[in-house]
Design an enzyme around this catalytic site. Structure first.
Site, PDB file in Angstrom:
ATOM      1  N   ARG A  61       2.448   0.542  -3.541  1.00  0.00           N
ATOM      2  CA  ARG A  61       3.228  -0.387  -2.712  1.00  0.00           C
ATOM      3  C   ARG A  61       2.460  -0.700  -1.433  1.00  0.00           C
ATOM      4  NH1 ARG A  61       8.189   3.529  -0.574  1.00  0.00           N
ATOM      5  NH2 ARG A  61       6.939   5.413  -0.255  1.00  0.00           N
TER       6      ARG A  61
ATOM      7  N   LYS B 137      -5.415   8.786  12.302  1.00  0.00           N
ATOM      8  CA  LYS B 137      -6.135   7.533  12.097  1.00  0.00           C
ATOM      9  C   LYS B 137      -7.434   7.493  12.903  1.00  0.00           C
ATOM     10  CE  LYS B 137      -3.380   5.452   9.170  1.00  0.00           C
ATOM     11  NZ  LYS B 137      -3.812   5.296   7.767  1.00  0.00           N
TER      12      LYS B 137
ATOM     13  N   GLY C  16      -2.508   5.576  -2.659  1.00  0.00           N
ATOM     14  CA  GLY C  16      -1.379   4.912  -2.014  1.00  0.00           C
ATOM     15  C   GLY C  16      -1.228   3.491  -2.519  1.00  0.00           C
TER      16      GLY C  16
ATOM     17  N   SER D 103      -6.018   2.438  11.413  1.00  0.00           N
ATOM     18  CA  SER D 103      -4.975   1.696  12.112  1.00  0.00           C
ATOM     19  C   SER D 103      -5.493   1.304  13.482  1.00  0.00           C
ATOM     20  CB  SER D 103      -3.710   2.557  12.267  1.00  0.00           C
ATOM     21  OG  SER D 103      -2.799   1.954  13.177  1.00  0.00           O
TER      22      SER D 103
ATOM     23  N   TYR E 112       0.190  10.623  14.162  1.00  0.00           N
ATOM     24  CA  TYR E 112      -0.313   9.500  13.371  1.00  0.00           C
ATOM     25  C   TYR E 112      -1.597   8.931  13.979  1.00  0.00           C
ATOM     26  CZ  TYR E 112      -0.287   4.927  11.006  1.00  0.00           C
ATOM     27  OH  TYR E 112      -0.629   3.806  10.280  1.00  0.00           O
TER      28      TYR E 112
END
Length: 252
Positions: A19, A163, A16, A146, A159
């Site tokens: 960016r 995480k 990843g 996260s 999500y």
């Protein structure tokens, strides 16, 4: 003391990395001496932009397209990474996707893709390079989690689950790696100004920003130094930890 963050002689892989946080980590690692390769998924334009930007500074960056959730693709990428780098000392698992949906609207395909990229991808890429690190008695695995792994959030059940899985994976694997000087740690950023964050709804972002004690979203250059710490000799005593540059969103 000035050399403890130096990555000279180290080879690093950032998934990843075309960016966002991944690109910021790739740039910082390269500028601190690492030989680097980036994996991205169908993001040639941003990968080329990063490569050209670093080339202007005299740094060589190799970029490779790979879906980290695909076992065969990771195996193929592993061969190319090892051919170009020779060995991988540092793995940063930063590949991720976003998208907020109410729980009742999350399809099985949504769930599988979210966990596939974040959790399965972290597993597959780590598995590809972890055994060689163990044999060489040196390695660093840095997983991007996260703060929502701890806090949760409406509309992001898939999500948050992915995480949280990364945090658990990090802690468990650190027990196996540490006796061989392979340190496994994670970073749990707060909301950061990236394409992933901008892909969430305006209402969700307004709600989140209002919760932050610092009153703003973070920048990618405020996250990358944590990865440099964990990758370098300065982070040699960190084991199974999840560091959280999050603007006070979660205070542990």
């Amino acid at each position: 003391m000035s050399d403890i963050f130096n990555l000279n002689g180290r080879c690093a892989l950032v998934t990843g990395g075309s960016r966002g946080i991944g690109a910021a980590i790739a740039e910082l690692f390269t500028r601190n001496g690492a030989k680097l390769m980036v994996l991205h998924y169908n993001d040639d334009a941003n990968a080329d932009s990063l490569r050209v930007r670093l080339a202007r500074e005299g740094h060589d960056l190799a970029c490779l397209n790979c879906d980290v959730a695909d076992e065969a693709a990771v195996a193929q990428a592993t061969d190319e990474v090892q051919r170009r780098l020779g060995q991988v000392d540092i793995v940063v698992n930063c590949a991720g996707i976003g998208g907020d949906k109410r729980f009742e609207d999350i399809s099985v395909a949504d769930w599988d893709r979210m966990l596939g990229v974040h959790l399965r991808g972290t597993f597959l890429v780590t598995r590809a390079f972890f055994p060689d690190m163990m044999k060489r008695q040196w390695g660093r695995v840095i997983n991007i989690a996260s703060q929502l792994a701890y806090k949760g959030a409406p509309g992001l059940a898939h999500y948050c689950a992915a995480k949280a899985g990364i945090v658990g994976f990090t802690r468990a694997l650190s027990y196996e790696g540490a006796p061989h000087n392979v340190m496994v740690n994670a970073i749990a950023p707060g909301p950061v100004e990236t394409d992933l964050l901008m892909g969430l709804s305006d209402d969700w972002r307004a709600m989140k920003q209002a919760q932050l004690p610092v009153g703003r979203f973070g920048r990618v250059d405020e996250i990358a130094p944590t990865a440099l710490l964990l990758a370098s000799e300065a982070g040699a005593f960190y084991c199974g930890q999840t560091l959280s540059p999050n603007g006070g969103d979660v205070m542990l």
